[in-house]
Design an enzyme around this catalytic site. Sequence first.
Site, PDB file in Angstrom:
ATOM      1  N   CYS A   2       0.836  -1.192   0.000  1.00  0.00           N
ATOM      2  CA  CYS A   2       0.000   0.000   0.000  1.00  0.00           C
ATOM      3  C   CYS A   2       0.875   1.247   0.000  1.00  0.00           C
ATOM      4  CB  CYS A   2      -0.885   0.009   1.237  1.00  0.00           C
ATOM      5  SG  CYS A   2      -1.779  -1.528   1.448  1.00  0.00           S
ATOM      6  N   ARG A  27       1.302   1.659  -6.018  1.00  0.00           N
ATOM      7  CA  ARG A  27       1.577   0.688  -4.948  1.00  0.00           C
ATOM      8  C   ARG A  27       0.342  -0.130  -4.582  1.00  0.00           C
ATOM      9  NH1 ARG A  27       6.473   2.023  -1.855  1.00  0.00           N
ATOM     10  NH2 ARG A  27       5.696   0.524  -0.343  1.00  0.00           N
ATOM     11  N   TRP A  75      -3.779  -1.980  -1.382  1.00  0.00           N
ATOM     12  CA  TRP A  75      -3.773  -3.264  -2.087  1.00  0.00           C
ATOM     13  C   TRP A  75      -4.238  -4.268  -1.042  1.00  0.00           C
ATOM     14  CZ3 TRP A  75      -1.512  -8.112  -1.800  1.00  0.00           C
ATOM     15  CH2 TRP A  75      -1.578  -8.876  -2.969  1.00  0.00           C
ATOM     16  N   ASN A  99       0.757   0.085   6.139  1.00  0.00           N
ATOM     17  CA  ASN A  99       1.270  -0.734   5.043  1.00  0.00           C
ATOM     18  C   ASN A  99       1.964  -1.929   5.685  1.00  0.00           C
ATOM     19  OD1 ASN A  99       2.434  -1.768   2.705  1.00  0.00           O
ATOM     20  ND2 ASN A  99       4.163  -0.335   2.780  1.00  0.00           N
ATOM     21  N   GLY A 100       1.610  -3.142   5.256  1.00  0.00           N
ATOM     22  CA  GLY A 100       2.225  -4.333   5.825  1.00  0.00           C
ATOM     23  C   GLY A 100       1.154  -5.316   6.255  1.00  0.00           C
ATOM     24  N   GLU A 478      10.405 -13.662 -19.429  1.00  0.00           N
ATOM     25  CA  GLU A 478      10.010 -12.303 -19.088  1.00  0.00           C
ATOM     26  C   GLU A 478       8.959 -11.777 -20.073  1.00  0.00           C
ATOM     27  OE1 GLU A 478      10.005 -10.369 -16.810  1.00  0.00           O
ATOM     28  OE2 GLU A 478       9.708  -8.388 -17.673  1.00  0.00           O
ATOM     29  N   LYS A 482       5.228 -10.464 -19.105  1.00  0.00           N
ATOM     30  CA  LYS A 482       4.736  -9.140 -19.506  1.00  0.00           C
ATOM     31  C   LYS A 482       3.369  -9.256 -20.169  1.00  0.00           C
ATOM     32  CE  LYS A 482       6.673  -7.091 -17.958  1.00  0.00           C
ATOM     33  NZ  LYS A 482       7.661  -6.796 -16.980  1.00  0.00           N
ATOM     34  N   GLU A 485       0.611 -10.271 -17.555  1.00  0.00           N
ATOM     35  CA  GLU A 485       0.206  -9.328 -16.513  1.00  0.00           C
ATOM     36  C   GLU A 485      -0.561  -8.127 -17.037  1.00  0.00           C
ATOM     37  OE1 GLU A 485       4.647  -7.388 -15.824  1.00  0.00           O
ATOM     38  OE2 GLU A 485       3.285  -7.398 -14.146  1.00  0.00           O
ATOM     39  N   HIS A 501       8.141 -32.695 -24.718  1.00  0.00           N
ATOM     40  CA  HIS A 501       8.019 -33.500 -23.503  1.00  0.00           C
ATOM     41  C   HIS A 501       6.688 -33.264 -22.801  1.00  0.00           C
ATOM     42  CE1 HIS A 501      12.074 -34.947 -23.972  1.00  0.00           C
ATOM     43  NE2 HIS A 501      12.408 -33.715 -24.290  1.00  0.00           N
ATOM     44  N   LYS A 601       2.772  -2.315  -7.632  1.00  0.00           N
ATOM     45  CA  LYS A 601       4.161  -2.174  -8.071  1.00  0.00           C
ATOM     46  C   LYS A 601       5.152  -2.707  -7.037  1.00  0.00           C
ATOM     47  CE  LYS A 601       7.327  -0.455 -10.837  1.00  0.00           C
ATOM     48  NZ  LYS A 601       7.552  -1.238 -12.069  1.00  0.00           N
TER      49      LYS A 601
HETATM   50  C1  AGP Z   1       6.794  -7.340 -13.369  1.00  0.00           C
HETATM   51  O1  AGP Z   1       6.402  -6.511 -14.372  1.00  0.00           O
HETATM   52  C2  AGP Z   1       6.444  -6.953 -12.004  1.00  0.00           C
HETATM   53  N1  AGP Z   1       6.410  -5.607 -11.754  1.00  0.00           N
HETATM   54  C3  AGP Z   1       7.052  -7.836 -10.921  1.00  0.00           C
HETATM   55  O2  AGP Z   1       7.275  -9.122 -11.381  1.00  0.00           O
HETATM   56  C4  AGP Z   1       8.326  -7.313 -10.228  1.00  0.00           C
HETATM   57  O3  AGP Z   1       9.423  -7.439 -11.056  1.00  0.00           O
HETATM   58  C5  AGP Z   1       8.512  -8.077  -8.925  1.00  0.00           C
HETATM   59  O4  AGP Z   1       7.406  -7.856  -8.103  1.00  0.00           O
HETATM   60  C6  AGP Z   1       9.782  -7.694  -8.202  1.00  0.00           C
HETATM   61  O5  AGP Z   1       9.771  -6.343  -7.856  1.00  0.00           O
HETATM   62  P1  AGP Z   1      11.098  -5.607  -7.441  1.00  0.00           P
HETATM   63  O6  AGP Z   1      11.976  -5.585  -8.651  1.00  0.00           O
HETATM   64  O7  AGP Z   1      10.664  -4.249  -7.018  1.00  0.00           O
HETATM   65  O8  AGP Z   1      11.715  -6.407  -6.337  1.00  0.00           O
END
Ligand code: AGP
Length: 606
Positions: A2, A27, A75, A99-100, A478, A482, A485, A501, A601
């Site tokens: 958050c 966030r 969040w 937050n937490g 990756e 992308k 998500e 396989h 994020k």
């Molecule tokens: C990917 O697009 C995400 N934002 C996510 O996988 C991200 O890389 C992951 O949560 C790790 O975040 P960080 O690099 O801030 O540790």
Amino acid sequence: MCGIIGYTGIEEAGDMIVDALEILEYRGYDSAGIALCRTDGSVRIRKCAGRVKDLRSLCQREDIRGTCGIGHTRWATHGGVSDGNAHPHQYGKVTLVHNGIIENYRDLVRKYDLQERLQSQTDSEVAAAVLDHFYNGDPFAAIRKAVLKLKGTFALSILFEDFPGIVFAVRNVSPIVIGNVRGGSMLASDVTVLGQYTREYFVLPEFHVAVLKKDGVELYDMSGEATEPEWLTVDWDVDRSGKGGYPFYMEKEIMEQPKVIADTVRPRICGGIPDFTIDGIPDSLLADCRRICVVACGTAMHAGLVGKALMQSFVRIHMDVELASEFMYTDGIVDEETLVIAISQSGETIDTLEAVKYARKHGAKTLAIVNVRGASVALASDYVIYTNAGPEIAVASTKAYTTQLAALYLLTGRMAYVRGSFGEKEAKAFAAELMRVPEAMRQVLDRREEIHYIARSILNAKDVFMMGRGLDYSILLEGSLKLKEISYIHSEAYASGELKHGTIALITEDTPVVAVVTQSRLQSKEFSNIKEVQSRGAGVILFMKETFGMDKESSWNSVFKLPAMEDGFMVMPASAALQLLAYYVSLDKGLDVDKPRNLAKVVTVE
Ligand code: AGP
């Protein structure tokens, strides 16, 4: 995850806090709220499920005023997304944002008999109730007693009704940064927002209490002793005057890559050779380790996989890449001869942070590759390489990923040099090729409309498979994340040789396949594997190094030729192409590219 904010000063706090929440929204964005404190100490709250813009409308309809307040963008963890579960939470004389996660909140409810008065299903309201339970007119004593009872992670920004104009803050693990701003003082969960208001800030130390007043900030340890904050300077460009004319931050951030990669690489090339003098990293760190272990999550972990392929082929050193979230729970093996590299854009990912602490406890040397200065992972590690990506706002990581790759290339080059795998000539050639990356990326970005056209062919796909070998496989993992998500299309990346396989059973004419072919020694094997899926009806979108000969017998749905670099560096232009593919699919589906559903994020909960 958050976002939290607190302000006290001479300015009207309402608009300022809502503006700040808009910046912090990446966030978490399922609900938002604000509490303002009036001069008589009474606190007014406005909060709602939805985005910060919904909160803004609510505040416009039901105006509240005050020059001291706290705000939150959520969040959801405990308790669903609802107006009632949105923060701030008020219990008795205490109002807070959190937050937490308070892990023992159920025990606390029982122990202090709180159930009856609780209004929400959140663990955060329980924290407010415990603070109120211990409050007898002395906020400091209440905070000290309450935090001893809380198990879990927390960043709390608190108002006490008897102390109008003062914001209190305390934290364990979850970050809080604090600064003096014009006409007052401010706290936030990260510098992205605080940096809009001041360039000087400090990270609130764990289990310390910050007292924010109009005329400045006071900091105390848990015994009540005043302590001096360790001031830092925001040294990245925090100008967020907009999306630079792009519809979404993600596109802006993709387009920034040539510049930020150059910014990350250039200061670390000395005499033509990769060099970490500016980071204070001694060669002995790279020369003396026996193995490397990367700990990271999501995209950052995928960067680690590319790093592993590079290290193994150029340095011939053993390297593991561990999911930080699994590392401790699988009893990760590290020792004094292991260099643990923690990769994290935010530097606040809780799993990565805990993995670093675990690694240090077991005697390993730790090196962080982090984008946000002063972030927890950086502070917890022995050494740090800051990527110069600047603020990354879109939830989907792009420029942070490629600057992490840039840092890993630099590390590979330096390590190969100090361990004797490279002589001076090879080290210089490696660095020179790395310096060519921004231009190769630019060439891909200049042709983005071609990728936009290709993206239209998969808009309605239910599943998209991706295939490649070696380095190509690493970046497809990756590329596939992308796409998933931000477009909500199911996608998996496979090492081409693995399809037979099992997974090839899923290939039909309705399954588009994205293939990346950039590695000379694997080229013919790749094309054979591609034929196998084409024979089962799959239409293939091919991203291929431009100098490779086309397989004339195959018919392709689309082909995009990538600017040629040495094989080991092709991941950079190929990554840009895959980012654009995902971006345009999401854009053309009309989705909120920057804020995909269910995500945030910064992942500060396990
Ligand atoms: C990917 O697009 C995400 N934002 C996510 O996988 C991200 O890389 C992951 O949560 C790790 O975040 P960080 O690099 O801030 O540790």
